[in-house]
Write an enzyme that holds these catalytic residues in place. Structure first.
Site, short mmCIF file in Angstrom:
data_model
loop_
_atom_site.label_atom_id
_atom_site.label_comp_id
_atom_site.label_asym_id
_atom_site.label_seq_id
_atom_site.Cartn_x
_atom_site.Cartn_y
_atom_site.Cartn_z
N ILE A 65 -7.05 -0.43 14.90
CA ILE A 65 -5.75 0.23 15.12
C ILE A 65 -5.85 1.24 16.26
CG2 ILE A 65 -3.94 1.64 14.05
CD1 ILE A 65 -4.72 0.34 11.34
N ARG A 98 -5.07 8.34 6.65
CA ARG A 98 -4.97 8.81 5.26
C ARG A 98 -4.78 10.32 5.29
NH1 ARG A 98 -3.99 4.32 4.17
NH2 ARG A 98 -5.05 2.91 2.73
N GLU A 147 0.08 12.16 -1.91
CA GLU A 147 1.25 11.31 -1.70
C GLU A 147 1.84 10.98 -3.05
OE1 GLU A 147 0.71 7.87 0.77
OE2 GLU A 147 -0.14 9.07 2.38
N HIS A 163 4.65 7.11 4.53
CA HIS A 163 3.61 6.07 4.60
C HIS A 163 4.21 4.69 4.92
CE1 HIS A 163 -0.74 5.23 3.12
NE2 HIS A 163 -0.38 4.39 4.09
C1 GLV Z 1 -1.99 1.29 4.57
O1 GLV Z 1 -2.11 2.47 4.63
C2 GLV Z 1 -3.10 0.40 4.54
O2 GLV Z 1 -4.24 0.85 4.37
O3 GLV Z 1 -2.88 -0.81 4.68
#
Ligand code: GLV
Length: 325
Positions: A157, A236, A265, A284
């Site tokens: 990512i 996170r 959360e 989220h």
């Molecule tokens: C979302 O936060 C994931 O880990 O897919």
């Protein structure tokens, strides 16, 4: 032959359910997370569990389920699952990497732009009827183009965020989590954590939550950041110390934050972070496109089916489990 029993802890996209339905008996939870008693009761008979990141799957849960052959988490992150406990019981754990990379990078970029250019404040300004005229000093923010982006964790990512940043002509520095070839291709320079904190105009977090990364961004880290810095977290919540974040935003030690994730959360409606104009928080939503959630559900179902067959999971986070066989 009796069909294997799958416990799907919460409602999930049909794409995944359709794959499992023909050959499995399904117990599907509600829209909201099950309470602990429900989780323990429903998993007891299960041959496989398809969990979401809201469920803590620990030794107690595994031990009430003597037939459990696979744990499949519909998420790329798996800090909700005690991996060592699964491995020691010979249970493979699956996740859903890859399919959500670009969608999550999109939201990281959306948060960077929105927090830097103060879009939530600007929208409120218009809706509250304050827009009277164009003003040279109205709602000034930070430029994204040409700025230095510090990526904490240049994994899948993080790299997708870096690709977008190149289009904005940003200088990219990173700390942790990359092979050198990927970094070179992206023109990203490796640096120490201290350099990343001190030189970045934008910091985007893409590292998993582990004991070593818990509250990694603390008061000391904020003290090193620029007063114009924008912090974005789509990884996170637990990676950022929320009290230190509040203090840094309130005292303008940093300019703004854009958070897709919080600790805990959901964030409490009374949390002081919600009183700050320079803190943008969304619930989220990193992977929340229709197409990506379908792909995640499909991959999670494929992990379940492979585990039931005794095959290696397409995406297994504890491959060492196979060495024990
Ligand atoms: C979302 O936060 C994931 O880990 O897919």
């Amino acid at each position: 032959m009796t069909k294997p029993h799958i416990y799907i802890t919460r409602n999930m996209p049909q794409a995944g359910i359709k794959l499992l339905e023909p050959t499995c008996t399904l117990t599907i939870g509600a829209d909201l997370p099950p309470d602990r008693a429900t989780l323990l009761k429903n998993i007891a008979e299960a041959d496989a569990v398809l969990s979401l990141l809201t469920e803590t799957i620990d030794a107690e849960v595994m031990d009430v389920a003597p037939n459990l052959k696979v744990i499949s988490n519909m998420a790329v992150g798996y800090d909700n699952i005690r991996i060592n406990d699964a491995t020691s019981r010979g249970i493979p754990v699956g996740n859903t990497p890859g399919v959500l990379t670009e969608t999550t990078a999109d939201i990281a970029f959306a948060l960077m732009l929105s927090a830097a250019r103060r879009l939530p404040e600007a929208e409120r300004y218009v809706k509250d009827g304050h827009w009277k005229t164009w003003m040279p000093s109205l709602l000034l923010g930070q430029d994204l183009h040409g700025a230095t982006l510090g990526i904490l964790g240049l994994g899948r990512i993080g790299q997708a965020v870096a690709r977008r940043a190149k289009g904005f002509n940003m200088r990219i520095i990173y700390h942790g989590g990359s092979d050198e070839t990927a970094a070179r291709e992206l023109g990203a320079e490796a640096c120490t954590m201290e350099t990343l904190l001190e030189q970045s105009d934008f910091i985007s977090i893409h590292t998993p939550l582990m004991p070593e990364t818990h509250h990694m961004i603390d008061a000391e880290a904020f003290a090193r950041m620029k007063s114009t810095a924008v912090l974005v977290n789509t990884a996170r919540g637990g990676i950022v110390d929320p009290k230190a974040l509040y203090d840094a935003l309130k005292s303008r030690q940093i300019a703004a934050a854009g958070l897709d994730v919080t600790e805990p959360e959901p964030i409490s409606p009374d949390d002081p972070l919600l009183t700050l104009d320079n803190c943008l928080i969304i619930p989220h939503l990193g992977s929340s496109s229709v197409a990506t959630r379908d792909k995640m559900a499909t991959l999670a179902a494929e992990n379940v089916l492979a585990g039931l067959r005794g095959d290696r999971l397409p995406h297994c986070v504890n491959p060492e489990v196979y060495d024990r066989r």
